[in-house]
Design a protein around this motif. Structure first.
Motif, PDB file in Angstrom:
ATOM      1  N   ASP A 179       4.042  -6.973  15.463  1.00 30.81           N
ATOM      2  CA  ASP A 179       3.121  -5.989  14.891  1.00 30.81           C
ATOM      3  C   ASP A 179       3.733  -5.134  13.778  1.00 30.81           C
ATOM      4  O   ASP A 179       2.994  -4.564  12.969  1.00 30.81           O
ATOM      5  N   LEU A 180       5.037  -5.011  13.738  1.00 32.12           N
ATOM      6  CA  LEU A 180       5.650  -4.158  12.725  1.00 32.12           C
ATOM      7  C   LEU A 180       5.511  -4.733  11.324  1.00 32.12           C
ATOM      8  O   LEU A 180       5.264  -3.983  10.365  1.00 32.12           O
ATOM      9  N   GLY A 181       5.668  -6.043  11.179  1.00 33.82           N
ATOM     10  CA  GLY A 181       5.675  -6.667   9.860  1.00 33.82           C
ATOM     11  C   GLY A 181       4.536  -6.246   8.951  1.00 33.82           C
ATOM     12  O   GLY A 181       4.766  -5.797   7.809  1.00 33.82           O
ATOM     13  N   PRO A 182       3.274  -6.336   9.374  1.00 35.87           N
ATOM     14  CA  PRO A 182       2.165  -5.949   8.497  1.00 35.87           C
ATOM     15  C   PRO A 182       2.134  -4.466   8.149  1.00 35.87           C
ATOM     16  O   PRO A 182       1.473  -4.074   7.182  1.00 35.87           O
ATOM     17  N   LEU A 183       2.842  -3.650   8.931  1.00 30.83           N
ATOM     18  CA  LEU A 183       2.850  -2.211   8.674  1.00 30.83           C
ATOM     19  C   LEU A 183       3.935  -1.797   7.691  1.00 30.83           C
ATOM     20  O   LEU A 183       3.918  -0.670   7.190  1.00 30.83           O
ATOM     21  N   ARG A 184       4.875  -2.681   7.419  1.00 25.98           N
ATOM     22  CA  ARG A 184       6.015  -2.317   6.569  1.00 25.98           C
ATOM     23  C   ARG A 184       5.648  -2.415   5.093  1.00 25.98           C
ATOM     24  O   ARG A 184       5.141  -3.451   4.646  1.00 25.98           O
ATOM     25  N   ALA A 186      -0.673   2.802  -3.475  1.00 21.46           N
ATOM     26  CA  ALA A 186      -1.946   2.238  -3.031  1.00 21.46           C
ATOM     27  C   ALA A 186      -1.741   0.906  -2.316  1.00 21.46           C
ATOM     28  O   ALA A 186      -2.535   0.536  -1.437  1.00 21.46           O
ATOM     29  N   GLU A 187      -0.666   0.181  -2.656  1.00 18.92           N
ATOM     30  CA  GLU A 187      -0.426  -1.108  -2.021  1.00 18.92           C
ATOM     31  C   GLU A 187      -0.038  -0.963  -0.548  1.00 18.92           C
ATOM     32  O   GLU A 187      -0.197  -1.898   0.225  1.00 18.92           O
ATOM     33  N   MET A 188       0.445   0.207  -0.159  1.00 21.76           N
ATOM     34  CA  MET A 188       0.809   0.409   1.237  1.00 21.76           C
ATOM     35  C   MET A 188      -0.420   0.465   2.128  1.00 21.76           C
ATOM     36  O   MET A 188      -0.350   0.173   3.327  1.00 21.76           O
ATOM     37  N   SER A 239       1.556   3.335   7.455  1.00 18.50           N
ATOM     38  CA  SER A 239       2.585   2.432   6.947  1.00 18.50           C
ATOM     39  C   SER A 239       3.913   2.900   7.529  1.00 18.50           C
ATOM     40  O   SER A 239       4.132   4.113   7.682  1.00 18.50           O
ATOM     41  N   VAL A 240       4.789   1.962   7.864  1.00 14.80           N
ATOM     42  CA  VAL A 240       6.002   2.295   8.618  1.00 14.80           C
ATOM     43  C   VAL A 240       7.226   1.708   7.927  1.00 14.80           C
ATOM     44  O   VAL A 240       7.334   0.483   7.774  1.00 14.80           O
ATOM     45  N   HIS A 241       8.146   2.584   7.536  1.00 14.08           N
ATOM     46  CA  HIS A 241       9.440   2.133   7.027  1.00 14.08           C
ATOM     47  C   HIS A 241      10.492   2.390   8.094  1.00 14.08           C
ATOM     48  O   HIS A 241      10.844   3.546   8.346  1.00 14.08           O
ATOM     49  N   PRO A 242      11.013   1.340   8.762  1.00 17.91           N
ATOM     50  CA  PRO A 242      12.006   1.533   9.813  1.00 17.91           C
ATOM     51  C   PRO A 242      13.400   1.730   9.224  1.00 17.91           C
ATOM     52  O   PRO A 242      14.310   0.916   9.423  1.00 17.91           O
ATOM     53  N   GLY A 243      13.553   2.796   8.489  1.00 19.86           N
ATOM     54  CA  GLY A 243      14.819   3.052   7.818  1.00 19.86           C
ATOM     55  C   GLY A 243      14.884   4.464   7.270  1.00 19.86           C
ATOM     56  O   GLY A 243      14.067   5.329   7.594  1.00 19.86           O
TER      57      GLY A 243
END
Length: 238
Positions: free
Chosen positions: A39-44, A62-64, A121-125
């Motif tokens: 599930d994370l992939g589409p949110l990144r 806007a692309e996020m 939108s999620v940036h795991p960093g």
């Protein structure tokens, strides 16, 4: 007394950055591993990390979210309850969260699925990677909720409220945009009041009561249980 800040000029695109926080905690549950794998992939968002975008080319916010909308930024979202609450409360905005602690990322993704919100939108960093590539004035509101306190005086330089973080934040925030800070650490309040205005923000409010749209988080509840009094600060970008 706060330790003196370095006289070294601020480098907006350093070739090396120190990172002091945790990236991993307790072993993830099978469901949390599934959240990260499926599930994370589409949110990144794309083009955030130096590996994906070595030239640090600015991204289109806007692309996020697949549409043009006001963009909010949460810096270190912990378990994600505040971020999901804001996404559900304000469906017209898009909110992006940055969190290097992978256990928190897994918790957030689970909450996103449970709430059924799509404007996230999620940036795991590191949030600094995100601020590197956001265009000027892209962020309409930013949140720093119960950040790592780094309580020892010699570690105060590691806190978010230092020029290394605040100057890029000022650049990516729109004129008049709100920057909210919540903490239960008195020395963090003092450092915030000293450093944030230097970076181009003006104090709007300092209060003991949370904002009307604030959801009580586990970090706030822990502070109250342990007898610490939270402080809620609002600044405006000028």
């Amino acid at each position: 007394m706060l330790p003196p800040m370095s006289d070294k000029p601020f480098d907006p695109h350093p070739t090396h950055r120190n990172f002091y926080g945790r990236r991993h905690g307790k072993t993830l549950r099978p469901s949390q591993k599934d959240y990260l794998a499926e599930d994370l992939g589409p949110l990144r968002p794309r083009g955030i990390t130096p590996a994906d975008n070595p030239d640090r080319t600015p991204i289109d916010p806007a692309e996020m979210f697949g549409r043009a909308c006001p963009v909010w930024l949460e810096i270190g979202f912990g378990g994600g309850e505040h971020m999901v609450h804001m996404a559900a409360t304000y469906p017209e905005i898009g909110i992006v969260g940055c969190e290097p602690f992978i256990n928190g990322v897994a918790m957030l993704v689970g909450k996103i699925k449970a709430a059924g919100v799509s404007n996230v939108s999620v940036h795991p960093g590191d949030a600094r990677d995100m601020m590197d590539v956001l265009p000027d004035g892209a962020i309409a509101r930013a949140f720093l909720n119960y950040p790592d306190p780094w309580p020892k005086t010699r570690h105060h330089r590691r806190r978010f409220v230092t020029p290394e973080h605040l100057l890029p934040l000022h650049r990516v925030m729109a004129a008049g945009a709100e920057f909210r800070v919540a903490t239960d650490i008195p020395s963090y309040v003092r450092q915030t009041l000293e450093e944030v205005p230097k970076a181009g923000f003006v104090l709007d409010s300092l209060r003991a009561e949370a904002w009307p749209d604030w959801p009580s988080t586990r970090y706030e509840q822990k502070a109250l249980r342990e007898g610490r009094c939270p402080t809620y600060l609002s600044f405006r970008r000028v």
